[in-house]
Motif scaffolding. Sequence first.
Motif, PDB file in Angstrom:
ATOM      1  N   PHE A 185       0.800  -1.225   0.000  1.00  0.00           N
ATOM      2  CA  PHE A 185       0.000   0.000   0.000  1.00  0.00           C
ATOM      3  C   PHE A 185       0.840   1.286   0.000  1.00  0.00           C
ATOM      4  CE2 PHE A 185      -3.167  -3.029   1.488  1.00  0.00           C
ATOM      5  CZ  PHE A 185      -4.239  -2.644   0.714  1.00  0.00           C
ATOM      6  N   TYR A 186       2.054   1.216   0.558  1.00  0.00           N
ATOM      7  CA  TYR A 186       2.789   2.455   0.791  1.00  0.00           C
ATOM      8  C   TYR A 186       4.027   2.650  -0.081  1.00  0.00           C
ATOM      9  CZ  TYR A 186      -0.382   3.211   4.602  1.00  0.00           C
ATOM     10  OH  TYR A 186      -1.516   3.417   5.313  1.00  0.00           O
ATOM     11  N   ASN A 187       4.270   1.725  -1.006  1.00  0.00           N
ATOM     12  CA  ASN A 187       5.467   1.838  -1.820  1.00  0.00           C
ATOM     13  C   ASN A 187       5.236   2.763  -3.023  1.00  0.00           C
ATOM     14  OD1 ASN A 187       7.975   1.389  -2.796  1.00  0.00           O
ATOM     15  ND2 ASN A 187       7.859  -0.846  -2.760  1.00  0.00           N
ATOM     16  N   ASP A 188       5.020   4.047  -2.729  1.00  0.00           N
ATOM     17  CA  ASP A 188       4.660   5.008  -3.775  1.00  0.00           C
ATOM     18  C   ASP A 188       5.688   5.103  -4.896  1.00  0.00           C
ATOM     19  OD1 ASP A 188       2.149   6.520  -3.257  1.00  0.00           O
ATOM     20  OD2 ASP A 188       3.088   6.557  -1.281  1.00  0.00           O
ATOM     21  N   ARG A 189       6.963   5.085  -4.481  1.00  0.00           N
ATOM     22  CA  ARG A 189       8.013   5.258  -5.476  1.00  0.00           C
ATOM     23  C   ARG A 189       7.943   4.137  -6.527  1.00  0.00           C
ATOM     24  NH1 ARG A 189      13.971   5.141  -4.051  1.00  0.00           N
ATOM     25  NH2 ARG A 189      13.362   5.845  -1.994  1.00  0.00           N
ATOM     26  N   PHE A 190       7.697   2.939  -6.036  1.00  0.00           N
ATOM     27  CA  PHE A 190       7.592   1.771  -6.914  1.00  0.00           C
ATOM     28  C   PHE A 190       6.488   1.978  -7.969  1.00  0.00           C
ATOM     29  CE2 PHE A 190       5.357  -2.347  -7.516  1.00  0.00           C
ATOM     30  CZ  PHE A 190       6.366  -3.062  -8.145  1.00  0.00           C
ATOM     31  N   TYR A 191       5.312   2.402  -7.509  1.00  0.00           N
ATOM     32  CA  TYR A 191       4.196   2.583  -8.465  1.00  0.00           C
ATOM     33  C   TYR A 191       4.462   3.741  -9.430  1.00  0.00           C
ATOM     34  CZ  TYR A 191       1.723  -0.659  -5.493  1.00  0.00           C
ATOM     35  OH  TYR A 191       1.367  -1.772  -4.788  1.00  0.00           O
TER      36      TYR A 191
END
Length: 211
Positions: free
Chosen positions: A6-12
Motif C-alpha cells: 500500500f505504501y510503496n509510492d516510489r515503486f508505483y
Amino acid sequence: MIKDYFYNDRFYKNILKNKRDPRIKKEYKKLLHYKKMIKFVYQNKPLGTGDAVLKTRRFIKDKYFLMLLPDDLIINNNCSKSMIKVHKRFNSSVMASMNVNKKNVSRWGIYHLDKKLDKKNYLIKNVIEKPSIKKAPSNKAVIGRYILPSSIFLKLKKQKPGKGGEIHVTDAIQSLIDEKEKFVAHNFSGKYLDCGTMNGYINSTIEISKL
Ligand code: G1P
C-alpha cells in the motif's frame, strides 16, 4: 509486505512513468484511496485468529463489523455484499458457508444447523473448530467472511486457548450462540478459491491471473 503493497509510492510511480498502462493507473488510484482508511494492528505472537481480532477492538465503533480472512478468496460474486443483505434481513450475525468433502472437515470450523431459513441461509445451532471426521456434526464449513457483533470482544478477552492451543473466533462465536445471539450461515454464490494447500494456492494464483 502488506504495508509495502500500500505504501510503496516510489515503486508505483516508477512503473507508471515507464508503462503508461491505464489499468495500472486505475489500480494505483484505488490504493491511494484505500490506504487512507487502513489501520494496522500487529500480532507479535501467533496466538490465533481470535487474538488477532481482539487487537482491532479500539477501531470498531459499530454494533456489527465485517471480518474477512484474506486466504479465503471468493471470485465472481461479492460475498461481503450479499452477507450485509442477509444481516439486514435477519438482523443477525452472519458467516459464509460452503459444503466441504467429509474427509476434509478437520481443516475448517464446522457447524450444525438448527433450521433452514431459505435456500441459501441456515440458522446455526453450534459450531466446532476443526473437528475430527468422527466429531464433525456435518460437512458444512465456515469460510472466512463474518459479520460479527462487537460483543464478541468481551468473549474473546475471556476466551481460553482451544484447538491447537490457539484463541479461536469460532469458540467465542459458540459462547455468543449459547447466549442466544442469532448466527446465520450464508451459502455464498461466488467461486471459492482454496489457498490452504500448496496445490490450492498455485491454482488460485493461476485463476486470479486470468481475471
Ligand atoms: C479459520 C477459522 C475456521 C474457518 C477457516 C476458514 O481457520 O478458524 O473456523 O473454517 O478460517 O478458512 P484457519 O484457516 O485460520 O486455520
